[in-house]
Scaffold this motif. Structure first.
Motif, PDB file in Angstrom:
ATOM      1  N   PHE A  37      23.114  78.359  40.498  1.00 58.20           N
ATOM      2  CA  PHE A  37      24.063  78.282  41.610  1.00 58.20           C
ATOM      3  C   PHE A  37      24.326  76.825  41.984  1.00 58.20           C
ATOM      4  CE2 PHE A  37      25.047  77.911  46.087  1.00 58.20           C
ATOM      5  CZ  PHE A  37      26.025  78.878  46.285  1.00 58.20           C
ATOM      6  N   PHE A  38      23.257  76.062  42.201  1.00 60.88           N
ATOM      7  CA  PHE A  38      23.435  74.699  42.697  1.00 60.88           C
ATOM      8  C   PHE A  38      23.925  73.726  41.635  1.00 60.88           C
ATOM      9  CE2 PHE A  38      21.007  76.281  46.330  1.00 60.88           C
ATOM     10  CZ  PHE A  38      21.811  75.792  47.343  1.00 60.88           C
ATOM     11  N   ILE A  39      23.644  73.988  40.379  1.00 57.99           N
ATOM     12  CA  ILE A  39      24.201  73.129  39.326  1.00 57.99           C
ATOM     13  C   ILE A  39      25.716  73.308  39.281  1.00 57.99           C
ATOM     14  CG2 ILE A  39      24.325  72.760  36.834  1.00 57.99           C
ATOM     15  CD1 ILE A  39      21.281  73.406  36.787  1.00 57.99           C
ATOM     16  N   ALA A  40      26.182  74.547  39.301  1.00 55.69           N
ATOM     17  CA  ALA A  40      27.631  74.790  39.302  1.00 55.69           C
ATOM     18  C   ALA A  40      28.266  74.239  40.574  1.00 55.69           C
ATOM     19  CB  ALA A  40      27.910  76.287  39.163  1.00 55.69           C
ATOM     20  N   PHE A  41      27.588  74.423  41.695  1.00 58.01           N
ATOM     21  CA  PHE A  41      28.059  73.883  42.973  1.00 58.01           C
ATOM     22  C   PHE A  41      28.208  72.364  42.873  1.00 58.01           C
ATOM     23  CE2 PHE A  41      27.536  72.277  47.260  1.00 58.01           C
ATOM     24  CZ  PHE A  41      28.239  73.181  48.044  1.00 58.01           C
ATOM     25  N   GLY A  42      27.199  71.708  42.323  1.00 53.62           N
ATOM     26  CA  GLY A  42      27.222  70.254  42.196  1.00 53.62           C
ATOM     27  C   GLY A  42      28.287  69.755  41.249  1.00 53.62           C
ATOM     28  N   VAL A  43      28.547  70.500  40.186  1.00 54.98           N
ATOM     29  CA  VAL A  43      29.597  70.100  39.245  1.00 54.98           C
ATOM     30  C   VAL A  43      30.947  70.068  39.960  1.00 54.98           C
ATOM     31  CG1 VAL A  43      30.905  70.862  37.213  1.00 54.98           C
ATOM     32  CG2 VAL A  43      28.413  70.864  37.156  1.00 54.98           C
ATOM     33  N   ILE A  44      31.251  71.100  40.721  1.00 52.10           N
ATOM     34  CA  ILE A  44      32.545  71.167  41.405  1.00 52.10           C
ATOM     35  C   ILE A  44      32.640  70.111  42.504  1.00 52.10           C
ATOM     36  CG2 ILE A  44      34.050  72.598  42.851  1.00 52.10           C
ATOM     37  CD1 ILE A  44      33.996  73.411  39.918  1.00 52.10           C
ATOM     38  N   VAL A  45      31.617  70.024  43.341  1.00 52.49           N
ATOM     39  CA  VAL A  45      31.662  69.049  44.446  1.00 52.49           C
ATOM     40  C   VAL A  45      31.708  67.625  43.893  1.00 52.49           C
ATOM     41  CG1 VAL A  45      30.371  68.107  46.407  1.00 52.49           C
ATOM     42  CG2 VAL A  45      30.588  70.573  46.132  1.00 52.49           C
ATOM     43  N   GLY A  46      30.871  67.340  42.914  1.00 49.09           N
ATOM     44  CA  GLY A  46      30.851  65.993  42.334  1.00 49.09           C
ATOM     45  C   GLY A  46      32.162  65.632  41.657  1.00 49.09           C
ATOM     46  N   ALA A  47      32.711  66.566  40.890  1.00 48.29           N
ATOM     47  CA  ALA A  47      33.976  66.296  40.208  1.00 48.29           C
ATOM     48  C   ALA A  47      35.105  66.097  41.215  1.00 48.29           C
ATOM     49  CB  ALA A  47      34.309  67.437  39.257  1.00 48.29           C
ATOM     50  N   ALA A  90      31.589  76.187  46.144  1.00 49.97           N
ATOM     51  CA  ALA A  90      31.928  74.763  46.164  1.00 49.97           C
ATOM     52  C   ALA A  90      33.428  74.549  46.277  1.00 49.97           C
ATOM     53  CB  ALA A  90      31.392  74.083  44.908  1.00 49.97           C
ATOM     54  N   SER A  91      34.213  75.350  45.559  1.00 53.92           N
ATOM     55  CA  SER A  91      35.668  75.180  45.648  1.00 53.92           C
ATOM     56  C   SER A  91      36.170  75.541  47.045  1.00 53.92           C
ATOM     57  CB  SER A  91      36.380  76.004  44.579  1.00 53.92           C
ATOM     58  OG  SER A  91      36.268  77.379  44.830  1.00 53.92           O
ATOM     59  N   LYS A  92      35.572  76.560  47.661  1.00 45.27           N
ATOM     60  CA  LYS A  92      35.949  76.901  49.037  1.00 45.27           C
ATOM     61  C   LYS A  92      35.534  75.785  50.005  1.00 45.27           C
ATOM     62  CE  LYS A  92      38.103  80.587  48.322  1.00 45.27           C
ATOM     63  NZ  LYS A  92      39.551  80.578  48.530  1.00 45.27           N
ATOM     64  N   LEU A  93      34.401  75.158  49.770  1.00 44.73           N
ATOM     65  CA  LEU A  93      33.968  74.032  50.601  1.00 44.73           C
ATOM     66  C   LEU A  93      34.956  72.870  50.491  1.00 44.73           C
ATOM     67  CD1 LEU A  93      31.810  72.626  52.405  1.00 44.73           C
ATOM     68  CD2 LEU A  93      30.767  71.845  50.275  1.00 44.73           C
TER      69      LEU A  93
END
Length: 112
Positions: free
Chosen positions: A14-24, A98-101
């Motif tokens: 969950f958090f790796i995918a979250f981090g990929v989106i937020v970081g990108a 992450a995309s919603k955030l």
């Protein structure tokens, strides 16, 4: 693999995918500022379009997880296949949240 290990891996997915989106999205926003483009539009575009890539990164970028699901289902082993599907779902949920955030931070969806 114990239940605790399995749940820990789901949280990591969950958090790796979250981090990929937020970081990108954040780095894309910085890049757009450096090129004198509006960062909001670029961040929203990245957050929307990169969700599938975040999931691909989490599952390893190969077709092996899908083969693993198929091979286990063909021999009647449902539990390993369900576990693999839960890893994919966990990664998708991380990318989605992450995309919603990013949408919330930017003040809404894409505006034309």
């Amino acid at each position: 693999m114990s239940l605790q290990d399995f749940l820990g891996k789901l949280v990591l997915d969950f958090f790796i995918a979250f981090g990929v989106i937020v970081g990108a999205a954040m780095l894309g926003g910085i890049g757009s500022v450096l090129t004198l483009q509006p960062p909001k539009a670029e961040m929203l575009r990245i957050a929307t379009n990169f969700k599938i890539w975040a999931v691909v990164i989490v599952i390893g970028g190969t077709i092996d997880p899908l083969r693993y699901i198929e091979s286990n289902l063909l021999v009647g082993a449902i539990s390993p296949a369900i576990k693999q599907l839960l890893h994919i779902v966990s990664a998708f949920l991380g990318a989605y949240v992450a995309s919603k955030l990013i949408e919330w931070i930017c003040g809404g969806g894409m505006q034309t």
